[in-house]
Write a protein that holds these residues in place. Sequence first.
Motif, mmCIF file in Angstrom:
data_model
loop_
_atom_site.group_PDB
_atom_site.id
_atom_site.type_symbol
_atom_site.label_atom_id
_atom_site.label_comp_id
_atom_site.label_asym_id
_atom_site.label_seq_id
_atom_site.Cartn_x
_atom_site.Cartn_y
_atom_site.Cartn_z
ATOM 1 N N THR A 86 27.098 36.840 -5.096
ATOM 2 C CA THR A 86 28.183 37.086 -6.183
ATOM 3 C C THR A 86 28.534 38.660 -5.874
ATOM 4 O O THR A 86 29.796 38.584 -6.281
ATOM 5 N N LEU A 100 31.860 38.770 -14.863
ATOM 6 C CA LEU A 100 31.647 37.288 -15.460
ATOM 7 C C LEU A 100 30.377 36.607 -14.537
ATOM 8 O O LEU A 100 29.489 36.052 -14.882
ATOM 9 N N LEU A 101 31.024 36.639 -13.144
ATOM 10 C CA LEU A 101 30.320 36.074 -12.052
ATOM 11 C C LEU A 101 28.766 36.602 -11.964
ATOM 12 O O LEU A 101 27.735 35.912 -12.001
ATOM 13 N N THR A 104 26.563 35.610 -15.002
ATOM 14 C CA THR A 104 26.443 34.150 -14.892
ATOM 15 C C THR A 104 25.044 34.036 -13.872
ATOM 16 O O THR A 104 24.348 33.357 -14.145
ATOM 17 N N PHE A 105 25.479 34.358 -12.530
ATOM 18 C CA PHE A 105 24.567 34.157 -11.555
ATOM 19 C C PHE A 105 23.435 35.070 -11.497
ATOM 20 O O PHE A 105 22.589 35.140 -10.638
ATOM 21 N N ASN A 107 21.244 35.756 -13.483
ATOM 22 C CA ASN A 107 19.989 35.243 -14.229
ATOM 23 C C ASN A 107 19.630 33.691 -13.983
ATOM 24 O O ASN A 107 19.001 33.009 -14.407
ATOM 25 N N VAL A 108 19.993 33.670 -12.663
ATOM 26 C CA VAL A 108 19.998 32.219 -12.154
ATOM 27 C C VAL A 108 18.574 31.776 -11.769
ATOM 28 O O VAL A 108 17.966 30.692 -12.043
#
Length: 142
Positions: A86, A100-101, A104-105, A107-108
Amino acid sequence: GRQLGRDYAPVPGGSAYDGDGGHGAGPANDCEGLLNIVRGQPILTGMLVFVPIGFAAHLTEMAPPFVFGFNFLAIIPLAWLIGKSTEDVAASLGQTLGGLLNATFGNVVEMLICIAGIRNSEIVVVQCTLLGSILSNLLLVL
């Protein structure tokens, strides 16, 4: 004064650094970029061996502590790879899409743990995971 058009430094272990203090054109191909990442983090790269070991431990029905331990060790380099990926993609997308990326990722791993916990009716584990994620994000942001 404040810089508006800030030029970002390359991500450590990334491929945009030419070794002379300047920015190079990057790797010649994907294989060269992968080798740069592997050479930059040999311990984390070595820990990737726990990914198939974790699967094998589950499939051979080893004792639960071993399955947990192998899969716990497998999550560490996978989380690093997600973060590294990321960061590298965000560096080329710009601040807004990159942020934003990362949000999003970033906390995957917690999301995957929560999904697995819900599927196995481990609600307390899910609650603790979410609480820990919220607290750690608050500490890092504030």
